[in-house]
Design a protein around this motif. Structure first.
Motif, short mmCIF file in Angstrom:
data_model
loop_
_atom_site.label_atom_id
_atom_site.label_comp_id
_atom_site.label_asym_id
_atom_site.label_seq_id
_atom_site.Cartn_x
_atom_site.Cartn_y
_atom_site.Cartn_z
N UNK A 118 0.98 -1.25 0.02
CA UNK A 118 0.02 -0.08 -0.26
C UNK A 118 0.95 1.40 -0.02
N UNK A 119 0.81 2.18 -0.99
CA UNK A 119 1.73 3.17 -1.05
C UNK A 119 0.86 4.62 -0.97
N UNK A 120 1.24 5.25 0.11
CA UNK A 120 0.39 6.67 0.69
C UNK A 120 0.43 7.53 -0.54
N UNK A 121 -0.86 8.07 -0.75
CA UNK A 121 -1.13 8.97 -1.84
C UNK A 121 -0.39 10.17 -1.93
N UNK A 122 0.31 10.78 -0.72
CA UNK A 122 0.75 12.13 -0.65
C UNK A 122 2.02 12.05 -1.53
N UNK A 123 2.57 11.02 -1.71
CA UNK A 123 3.96 11.02 -2.67
C UNK A 123 3.69 11.05 -4.11
N UNK A 124 2.38 11.10 -4.54
CA UNK A 124 2.16 11.17 -5.93
C UNK A 124 1.63 12.70 -6.07
N UNK A 125 1.94 13.00 -7.53
CA UNK A 125 1.50 14.41 -7.97
C UNK A 125 1.15 14.19 -9.40
N UNK A 126 -0.04 14.31 -9.85
CA UNK A 126 -0.45 14.29 -11.21
C UNK A 126 0.15 12.93 -11.78
N UNK A 127 0.80 12.74 -12.70
CA UNK A 127 1.19 11.63 -13.41
C UNK A 127 2.66 11.28 -12.90
N UNK A 147 2.05 6.44 9.22
CA UNK A 147 1.25 7.36 9.34
C UNK A 147 1.95 8.57 9.98
N UNK A 148 3.06 8.42 10.75
CA UNK A 148 3.78 9.55 10.94
C UNK A 148 4.41 10.37 9.87
N UNK A 149 4.98 9.74 9.18
CA UNK A 149 5.52 10.43 7.78
C UNK A 149 4.36 11.13 6.99
N UNK A 150 3.20 10.67 6.76
CA UNK A 150 1.99 11.09 6.40
C UNK A 150 1.59 12.28 6.73
N UNK A 151 1.42 12.41 8.37
CA UNK A 151 1.31 13.39 9.14
C UNK A 151 2.07 14.49 8.95
N UNK A 152 3.30 14.13 8.98
CA UNK A 152 4.40 15.11 8.88
C UNK A 152 4.46 15.94 7.51
N UNK A 153 4.12 15.03 6.40
CA UNK A 153 3.99 15.87 4.96
C UNK A 153 2.93 16.69 4.71
N UNK A 154 1.83 16.34 5.37
CA UNK A 154 0.69 17.12 5.46
C UNK A 154 0.27 18.15 6.49
N UNK A 155 1.31 18.45 7.21
CA UNK A 155 1.16 19.33 8.51
C UNK A 155 2.17 20.57 8.20
N UNK A 156 1.25 21.75 8.21
CA UNK A 156 2.19 22.88 7.83
C UNK A 156 3.33 23.06 8.84
N UNK A 157 4.52 23.51 8.48
CA UNK A 157 5.73 23.60 9.32
C UNK A 157 6.18 25.11 9.10
N UNK A 158 6.62 25.70 10.44
CA UNK A 158 6.97 26.86 10.51
C UNK A 158 8.24 27.10 9.65
N UNK A 166 3.06 29.37 6.71
CA UNK A 166 3.38 28.15 6.89
C UNK A 166 3.01 27.16 5.80
N UNK A 167 3.65 26.45 5.15
CA UNK A 167 3.26 25.48 4.16
C UNK A 167 3.49 23.81 4.80
N UNK A 168 2.75 23.15 4.08
CA UNK A 168 3.25 21.59 4.38
C UNK A 168 4.03 21.09 3.61
N UNK A 169 5.01 19.99 4.01
CA UNK A 169 6.20 19.82 3.23
C UNK A 169 5.88 19.28 1.65
#
Length: 193
Positions: A118-127, A147-158, A166-169
């Motif tokens: 199972x590959x988390x969707x956050x790592x894909x963009x378009x094609x 789950x920790x990595x997904x939360x980090x990638x979708x949480x705004x960082x100062x 602040x933007x998410x990674x």
């Protein structure tokens, strides 16, 4: 209740029926700690004394207190529902499924095994994959779960600012930000400050 749940799932953009989602929630809850663990069980007598001396409460959760696991269970269920299979990822990237397995083995994609990858969707963009993904994945500490990595990638960082906010990674990388900056941040996951 299923109609209300289906409405919530639709508003959140999750393409899953209510019963399937509830099965995901049940599975995620089963994988977590017991519903009312005794925190003191995890420490020696000396450690318990030191922790209580500094004001930590090591008593079990009371029946009238909210279950701290609920947010984690919901996040895990959403992560599992939005994740792609190897075949779905291959189709999205326009490659053979063996290339996806090869990228997982090399650490150029991330995922977990649950009746297949199972590959988390956050790592894909378009094609394609998220710009700078390989740089970021190389820096993720090995002991950090999906789950920790997904939360980090979708949480705004100062430390990641776009247009003075602040933007998410993920947003940072999609906007062309330096992946080394995200890599330095992700490398600290699991590190006490």
């Amino acid at each position: 209740m299923s109609i209300a749940l289906e409405n919530v799932l639709a508003k959140a953009g999750l393409k899953v029926d209510a019963n399937e989602f509830l099965n995901l929630v049940e599975d995620a809850a089963r994988r977590l700690t017991p519903p009312n663990p005794d925190p003191s069980h995890y420490f020696s007598a000396d450690q318990r004394a030191a922790l209580t001396d500094v004001g930590l409460d090591l008593s079990p959760r009371g029946e009238d207190e909210p279950d701290f696991r609920a947010r984690t269970v919901a996040a895990h269920a959403v992560l599992a529902d939005s994740a792609l299979s190897v075949l779905e990822a291959a189709k999205a990237l326009g490659v053979d499924d063996s290339r996806i397995r090869h990228r997982l083995k090399e650490g150029r994609l991330t995922g977990w095994k649950d009746q297949g990858w199972r590959l988390p969707a956050w790592q894909f963009a378009g094609s394609g994959v998220l710009p700078g993904l390989e740089v970021v994945l190389r820096a993720v500490p090995e002991d950090q779960p999906a789950l920790v990595v997904a939360a980090f990638m979708s949480t705004p960082q100062a430390d990641l600012v776009i247009n003075e906010h602040p933007a998410t990674p993920r947003q940072w990388l999609l906007s062309g930000g330096d992946p080394e900056h995200v890599a330095r941040l992700v490398a600290t996951l699991g590190t006490p400050f």
